[in-house]
Design a protein around this motif. Structure first.
Motif, mmCIF file in Angstrom:
data_model
loop_
_atom_site.group_PDB
_atom_site.id
_atom_site.type_symbol
_atom_site.label_atom_id
_atom_site.label_comp_id
_atom_site.label_asym_id
_atom_site.label_seq_id
_atom_site.Cartn_x
_atom_site.Cartn_y
_atom_site.Cartn_z
ATOM 1 N N GLY A 147 0.809 -1.210 0.000
ATOM 2 C CA GLY A 147 0.000 0.000 0.000
ATOM 3 C C GLY A 147 0.845 1.265 0.000
ATOM 4 O O GLY A 147 0.526 2.234 0.679
ATOM 5 N N ILE A 148 1.927 1.247 -0.778
ATOM 6 C CA ILE A 148 2.851 2.376 -0.832
ATOM 7 C C ILE A 148 2.904 2.969 -2.235
ATOM 8 O O ILE A 148 2.435 2.352 -3.190
ATOM 9 C CB ILE A 148 4.273 1.978 -0.360
ATOM 10 N N HIS A 149 3.493 4.167 -2.345
ATOM 11 C CA HIS A 149 3.515 4.884 -3.619
ATOM 12 C C HIS A 149 4.911 5.121 -4.179
ATOM 13 O O HIS A 149 5.041 5.692 -5.252
ATOM 14 C CB HIS A 149 2.792 6.225 -3.464
ATOM 15 N N ALA A 150 5.946 4.694 -3.439
ATOM 16 C CA ALA A 150 7.318 4.884 -3.910
ATOM 17 C C ALA A 150 8.229 3.845 -3.276
ATOM 18 O O ALA A 150 8.027 3.455 -2.118
ATOM 19 C CB ALA A 150 7.815 6.283 -3.575
ATOM 20 N N ILE A 151 9.214 3.420 -4.053
ATOM 21 C CA ILE A 151 10.196 2.443 -3.573
ATOM 22 C C ILE A 151 11.593 2.914 -3.961
ATOM 23 O O ILE A 151 11.876 3.093 -5.155
ATOM 24 C CB ILE A 151 9.938 1.041 -4.168
ATOM 25 N N PRO A 152 12.475 3.113 -2.966
ATOM 26 C CA PRO A 152 13.868 3.417 -3.294
ATOM 27 C C PRO A 152 14.533 2.210 -3.960
ATOM 28 O O PRO A 152 14.282 1.062 -3.576
ATOM 29 C CB PRO A 152 14.513 3.701 -1.935
ATOM 30 N N ILE A 153 15.348 2.497 -4.954
ATOM 31 C CA ILE A 153 16.109 1.458 -5.648
ATOM 32 C C ILE A 153 17.539 1.540 -5.119
ATOM 33 O O ILE A 153 18.172 2.597 -5.185
ATOM 34 C CB ILE A 153 16.074 1.659 -7.175
ATOM 35 N N ARG A 191 20.224 4.229 -5.656
ATOM 36 C CA ARG A 191 20.430 4.414 -7.087
ATOM 37 C C ARG A 191 19.332 5.267 -7.721
ATOM 38 O O ARG A 191 19.526 5.890 -8.745
ATOM 39 C CB ARG A 191 20.474 3.058 -7.792
ATOM 40 N N GLY A 192 18.141 5.254 -7.096
ATOM 41 C CA GLY A 192 17.020 5.986 -7.650
ATOM 42 C C GLY A 192 15.775 5.721 -6.833
ATOM 43 O O GLY A 192 15.842 5.163 -5.742
ATOM 44 N N ILE A 193 14.654 6.120 -7.376
ATOM 45 C CA ILE A 193 13.365 5.882 -6.732
ATOM 46 C C ILE A 193 12.338 5.608 -7.831
ATOM 47 O O ILE A 193 12.391 6.211 -8.902
ATOM 48 C CB ILE A 193 12.948 7.075 -5.840
ATOM 49 N N VAL A 194 11.455 4.663 -7.572
ATOM 50 C CA VAL A 194 10.358 4.369 -8.498
ATOM 51 C C VAL A 194 9.064 4.749 -7.795
ATOM 52 O O VAL A 194 8.801 4.312 -6.679
ATOM 53 C CB VAL A 194 10.327 2.885 -8.914
ATOM 54 N N THR A 195 8.281 5.578 -8.457
ATOM 55 C CA THR A 195 6.983 6.007 -7.926
ATOM 56 C C THR A 195 5.868 5.411 -8.780
ATOM 57 O O THR A 195 6.118 4.895 -9.875
ATOM 58 C CB THR A 195 6.868 7.543 -7.939
ATOM 59 N N ARG A 196 4.658 5.528 -8.291
ATOM 60 C CA ARG A 196 3.508 5.059 -9.087
ATOM 61 C C ARG A 196 3.442 5.793 -10.424
ATOM 62 O O ARG A 196 3.065 5.214 -11.438
ATOM 63 C CB ARG A 196 2.217 5.247 -8.303
ATOM 64 N N THR A 237 13.549 7.186 -11.307
ATOM 65 C CA THR A 237 14.064 8.546 -11.335
ATOM 66 C C THR A 237 15.368 8.505 -10.556
ATOM 67 O O THR A 237 15.379 8.115 -9.389
ATOM 68 C CB THR A 237 13.079 9.519 -10.658
ATOM 69 N N SER A 238 16.454 8.876 -11.202
ATOM 70 C CA SER A 238 17.741 8.835 -10.503
ATOM 71 C C SER A 238 18.312 10.225 -10.254
ATOM 72 O O SER A 238 19.245 10.377 -9.474
ATOM 73 C CB SER A 238 18.744 7.989 -11.297
ATOM 74 N N THR A 239 17.730 11.229 -10.873
ATOM 75 C CA THR A 239 18.270 12.583 -10.724
ATOM 76 C C THR A 239 17.564 13.390 -9.645
ATOM 77 O O THR A 239 18.072 14.417 -9.228
ATOM 78 C CB THR A 239 18.162 13.358 -12.051
ATOM 79 N N SER A 240 16.416 12.938 -9.180
ATOM 80 C CA SER A 240 15.653 13.705 -8.190
ATOM 81 C C SER A 240 15.423 12.925 -6.910
ATOM 82 O O SER A 240 14.349 12.949 -6.330
ATOM 83 C CB SER A 240 14.301 14.122 -8.776
ATOM 84 N N VAL A 241 16.443 12.198 -6.471
ATOM 85 C CA VAL A 241 16.340 11.471 -5.216
ATOM 86 C C VAL A 241 16.934 12.357 -4.131
ATOM 87 O O VAL A 241 18.101 12.725 -4.194
ATOM 88 C CB VAL A 241 17.081 10.122 -5.277
ATOM 89 N N HIS A 242 16.109 12.714 -3.168
ATOM 90 C CA HIS A 242 16.553 13.623 -2.118
ATOM 91 C C HIS A 242 16.521 12.908 -0.773
ATOM 92 O O HIS A 242 15.589 12.154 -0.480
ATOM 93 C CB HIS A 242 15.696 14.884 -2.113
ATOM 94 N N VAL A 243 17.548 13.182 0.011
ATOM 95 C CA VAL A 243 17.748 12.504 1.284
ATOM 96 C C VAL A 243 17.807 13.538 2.397
ATOM 97 O O VAL A 243 18.376 14.619 2.220
ATOM 98 C CB VAL A 243 19.062 11.686 1.237
#
Length: 132
Positions: free
Chosen positions: A33-39, A54-59, A77-83
């Protein structure tokens, strides 16, 4: 009271690797039941195994996938991963999301993913606290 990221982030975080297929990631998102997964990836080059985001995958990324057999690497998305650090303020997290126009940021501590914050988490936060 200074609200910190750790006070409202979603945890634990489900992660995937670049080789996971769009179909596998979609199934994980639906199951959890989530909308994003870090890769992530792991490095064995040193005595201490290190994790790298490495990136993030969203719905939204999944909705643009041309095939269920495509890999996470193809759609992430690998360019807009913010921590952000788990002890950072909620205000700092909100400003980061606004400045970079993203809906998810990853909360870390000591090189480990501890949580994720979404724009929905901020809506829940506002709904749980009085603004009057």
């Amino acid at each position: 009271m200074r609200l910190q990221v750790k006070d409202f982030m979603s945890s634990p975080v489900t992660t995937a690797v670049e080789g996971n297929s769009v179909k596998e990631i979609r199934a994980l998102m639906n199951e959890k039941g989530i909308h994003a997964i870090p890769i992530i990836s792991y490095s064995n080059d040193t005595p201490k195994v290190e994790m790298t985001i490495r990136g993030i995958v969203t719905r939204t990324d999944l909705s643009k996938a041309l095939s269920d057999s495509a890999n996470a690497e193809d759609v992430m998305t690998s360019t807009s991963v913010h921590v952000i650090h788990v002890n950072s303020s909620a205000n700092a997290a909100a400003k980061m999301m606004l400045r970079h126009e993203v809906h998810h940021i990853i909360a870390m501590d000591d090189g480990k993913i501890e949580g994720i914050i979404s724009s929905l988490d901020f809506v829940k936060l506002v709904g749980e606290h009085s603004l009057e």
